[in-house]
Design an enzyme around this catalytic site. Structure first.
Site, short mmCIF file in Angstrom:
data_model
loop_
_atom_site.label_atom_id
_atom_site.label_comp_id
_atom_site.label_asym_id
_atom_site.label_seq_id
_atom_site.Cartn_x
_atom_site.Cartn_y
_atom_site.Cartn_z
N SER D 106 37.25 34.38 51.12
CA SER D 106 37.66 35.96 51.55
C SER D 106 37.45 36.10 52.84
CB SER D 106 36.88 36.83 50.77
OG SER D 106 36.98 38.12 51.37
N GLN D 128 41.79 33.77 52.41
CA GLN D 128 42.42 34.97 52.09
C GLN D 128 42.34 36.03 53.53
OE1 GLN D 128 40.05 37.80 51.77
NE2 GLN D 128 41.97 39.34 51.55
N TYR D 130 43.22 39.62 55.09
CA TYR D 130 43.71 41.27 55.10
C TYR D 130 44.31 41.20 56.66
CZ TYR D 130 40.82 42.42 51.31
OH TYR D 130 40.12 42.61 50.14
N THR D 156 46.70 39.38 50.79
CA THR D 156 46.30 40.35 49.85
C THR D 156 47.13 41.63 50.28
OG1 THR D 156 43.96 39.78 49.82
CG2 THR D 156 44.54 42.15 49.20
N LYS D 219 49.20 38.02 46.97
CA LYS D 219 48.52 38.37 46.20
C LYS D 219 48.33 40.04 45.93
CE LYS D 219 43.38 38.51 44.96
NZ LYS D 219 42.62 39.88 45.54
N HIS D 243 43.49 43.37 41.76
CA HIS D 243 42.11 43.47 42.42
C HIS D 243 41.29 43.73 41.53
CE1 HIS D 243 41.35 43.44 47.34
NE2 HIS D 243 40.14 43.48 46.66
N GLY D 276 40.46 39.49 34.51
CA GLY D 276 40.06 39.51 33.07
C GLY D 276 39.91 38.48 32.34
N ARG D 278 38.00 35.57 30.98
CA ARG D 278 36.67 35.33 30.54
C ARG D 278 36.34 34.28 29.45
NH1 ARG D 278 36.41 38.31 33.78
NH2 ARG D 278 35.79 40.34 34.11
N GLY D 297 37.10 35.96 39.46
CA GLY D 297 36.38 36.65 40.47
C GLY D 297 34.98 37.13 39.75
#
Lengths: 331, 331, 331, 331
Positions: D106, D128, D130, D156, D219, D243, D276, D278, D297
């Site tokens: 990041s 990544q 910004y 992003t 992304k 995100h 999500g 898992r 993440g």
């Protein structure tokens, strides 16, 4: 305790308001299923967010029947603001003016229209009307409001009788002796809700029209059929509302009803909504589904209960920030 | 404790009735999913409320097979009222008469038909029938009812055997020794439910017809196919019912089944409903979906448990007020 | 404590079994969502009950590949019955015979096939097979089963590897030292599940066919595509199964999968189901959706844990009574 | 405590991380409905498992833009890894390399790109980005990353402003004084998020393209319209992401959005997903619905919090095992 979102104000009000006042504000009819559905319905609506759009400059102002407000959230008509804060509706009026938005004062205010008007000179104010059995009372109210500079007349259509709110019955709710429905004092020794006229029909819109030059906004429409009738009877605006779920239990959430109303109206008059707004993204959803503006009821009372006009400004400012952020993030 | 809505009576009955009696009245078959679904299903049905209609005068009376009642809620047949109140079905009959509505007395009453009839002379009463293996017993009951002035014969179709209600099995439920199934005393030394005839078919409607001039209402219909058969076999009315979820677990809620039954019947006979009515708005939903009248089972027992005939009148009065209010608010 | 329904046996087993054994029997893969969905899915299926049919005589017997059983519920293959009751699979076999139904003995039994067969001479028994990497082991098992009089061979298709059951990993589950996978003792010093062959394909059906005259039933089918393949490869029966939700988490409930399998098969072979059966009405739903018979897994173990063969008979008898009653009430 | 599944790591991190750090990692925007929906949505997707396929040999490797990784799970870009483990992103890089998968570092790392690169020489790393108001800052970062051997540039797109995470506001979240956004130190005295540029549009992709030969992956795409725009603007990959539900609350779950994105893209560029994941079966669902690879993440942070690079390897190994098993069981 940091006041970060509207739920924080709700928790505060629940904790510090007298139970009887909290219950009155929180009440829904019967099982409260429509009251709760107003909120749940937003959760079922999902954005389709768009990316990489220039959101450095966003204009969130809008116009209500030609008058500009700072962002599309106004104050819905609710009664008895002195139950939440000593200055009552005067504080509400000041907060709305400070935030440059519209305040709809209720017939059942605990301050007079004159006090409300004087509290926020130059602020955008509409007056909400129930039609009484004695039409002269209503006529006089309308004309007082117009003379005082109120700029819109909001006719509540969903209260021929008062809904059954179980906790109010249990609590034997009534105004404390030192509070009055001041706008009705001149007209009655004792003013009871049961003096509302359940025989009001669409033709009474014409009667109202004959009394005033103010634009007429009808509040409480939930179906396309009634929306069509409203337009045909010449109103200037429609508020999709189920009275915060306090009247008929088992009706639709307002955000769900908005879709069919907006589709039926096709822009011929302005369409607004109240009920269930708790976050800035709720405002954005309502606008995306056809509302020009939304109005908040209970959250305004929580803000009052927290710190009077200052607390209500906090509530409005949070909604404004959240709304602006949601717009940016949704592209 | 203020008795504001039917749930208040339920809470009272749960608290004050002997557990074995409460369990018996509350019981549903197996997992109670149909019992609970009867109530949940109403929550999924939403009104489309109409505004600005003149609701100052509303006529909520209706007619059951030609006889007027004060509002479209009657008393469904349930057994063993002495478990709820010493006077048993006599109190029920008095309350129904006082409220000018219809009472369907059960075969399994703890008072005789004669007592029930005498308790409320001139009241509208129907008699609910189970067909016994010994047809003479049933014939005698029908003829006694007709002679006493009962005005309708309700044949229960959904109890060839008794449903499995787990708590009743666990409790070893049986009537206390001082209570009797009085209507069956003349016929049997010992009367057991297992004497019901599981071989009853549609043809037995003709047999019943041959016994009596009373109109025949069939109770327990849940499908359009059976509704069609009922009409063809000449019944005068149909009660959409799943026996309060006490028989087959896993069937539809009655309010859901009502839709297909009403559509199949097309007004050829009167259609009623029982199951899950807890509020005036539930009554309105049932009427909007095709029922001419609804009947309450458990809520009537809760009213009895609260204060006998007075308590049952309270229950009926609350439903009446709520029903009238819902009608007004729904336009 | 009265044992009224299968949940009572479940509660008993949970209370009295060693935690490690309870966890093993109760385990589902990963989040147990398929295990739980097996049960939830029944609740979404609603009967359309028919009335006034002569239900005084009902025949609930059925035939499995030509052999009559007393009602359409058999015992699914599950392992390690000695964890539930000292006599293990011998008790299971006796109970199945006493109730005149079919018992599918697992490869992972803690009794030998010889003991199982001898415990219930003349009872209808099938043998469930996993195919081992060493095919000679499987061949020997099949031939032993056939020689002993087992009448069907059930090939489990959904266990190329063992599913991830978190509690078993946490508990470090393994058989206590005094229990053995007795059927595999002759073949291996140490027998591990990892000796199962993950390369098994449809062609191995032909190999099985070449070993035995027994009918082959395939267990673990969940899609119409695989059902079609099963028929084409000449099996005599299909058990729609997801291994009680112990293998792949996230697959369909068996009652949901049954619909597409039954439709694809169109009666060419017999279709059965296991998974989620907890009440007689579940059995009726499965039959109404195309199953010829269902099999119970965990409930059989609960019965064993309660009172050995007697407890399992209780479970079967309750299901039988509930099934008969549901049939009568559904018309 | 056995670490059996990812939830075990979550429970550990919740217990042992400082509350402010846990809250920051766990935070979702507003009501966290999108954050939670990311997980719930997987539960609504059901496999159609196929049986009797040879699953003895399975190849779970895949390629990201031509570079092979050991299985289709990489590390999504998240900030501030020193909050979870002293070595921060260096540990993350080492774990990713050890497991032979891709790590997206990041912009908001607490280690420099140089440190990250040196920690795992030869490991597959993407950077990544910004875009800051001062474009020179971004340009310098891109060029540093390229020079250091990062093999992809992940832009992003969903953070023109930071989402409203209530707990962070309440906690007054900020980095502890001894941690720094080290990659931005050379460029600013003080580095604030508010220096991100909200005016970024699709044209800035061309600007990025002019700065570097690295493949560009975008992304934050959630709609088919934006997916089409991404392809047209020449990106090499798309990460379907919301995100982690930290930006706009009320958008779709990523696994739901994946379907329309994959359909729009039609294989023209590689499509990935985060949010999500898992369990191994979630990975399989994402792949079945069109993703070439997924990224984790929060689970990566839980792994770090547990035991640094070793803990993260545990997390990856568990996912790998579960993924392989799910593939086998689903056929």
């Amino acid at each position: 305790m940091a006041m970060v979102c509207l739920s924080d104000f709700e928790a505060y009000a629940k904790k510090y308001l007298p139970k009887i006042a909290w219950d009155f504000f929180a009440a829904g009819a019967d099982d409260c299923s429509t009251r709760d559905e107003n909120i749940q319905a937003y959760k079922r609506i999902r954005f389709r967010p768009r990316m990489l759009r220039d959101v450095s400059m966003m204009d969130i102002r809008t116009k209500l029947l030609g008058t500009e407000i700072s962002f599309p959230v106004g104050i819905a008509p609710t009664g008895f603001h002195q139950l939440a804060w000593p200055d009552g509706e005067k504080s509400t009026a000041r907060a709305a003016k400070a935030m440059n938005t519209c305040y709809i004062a209720s017939t059942y205010s605990t301050c007079t229209l004159e006090e409300i008007s004087a509290a926020a000179p130059g602020g955008l104010q509409w007056f909400q009307l129930y039609i009484h059995r004695n039409r002269a009372v209503s006529q006089q109210l309308v004309q007082r409001a117009e003379a005082l500079g109120f700029q819109g007349l909001v006719l509540t259509a969903d209260l021929p009788y008062t809904g059954k709110r179980r906790d109010d019955v249990r609590n034997g709710f009534r105004l404390p002796p030192h509070m009055k429905l001041k706008n009705l004092e001149g007209a009655f020794e004792v003013c009871k809700m049961s003096l509302l006229d359940p025989s009001v029909t669409w033709n009474d819109i014409y009667w109202l029209r004959s009394l005033t030059h103010l634009p007429i906004i009808i509040k409480g429409i939930l179906t396309k059929e009634d929306a069509e009738l409203a337009v045909r009877h010449g109103v200037q605006g429609i508020i999709v509302s189920n009275h915060g779920g306090r009247q008929l239990d088992g009706g639709p959430a307002t955000i769900d009803a908005l879709v069919e109303v907006a589709e039926a109206v096709q822009g011929r008059v302005e369409v607004y909504l109240d009920g269930g707004i708790r976050k800035g993204s709720d405002v954005l959803k309502a606008l995306a589904l056809g509302a020009k503006c939304v109005f908040i009821g209970r959250p305004a009372l929580w803000g009052l209960a927290y710190k009077g006009e200052e607390g209500l400004q906090d509530v409005l400012r949070i909604l404004q920030d959240e709304f602006r952020l949601s717009m940016a993030l949704a592209g």
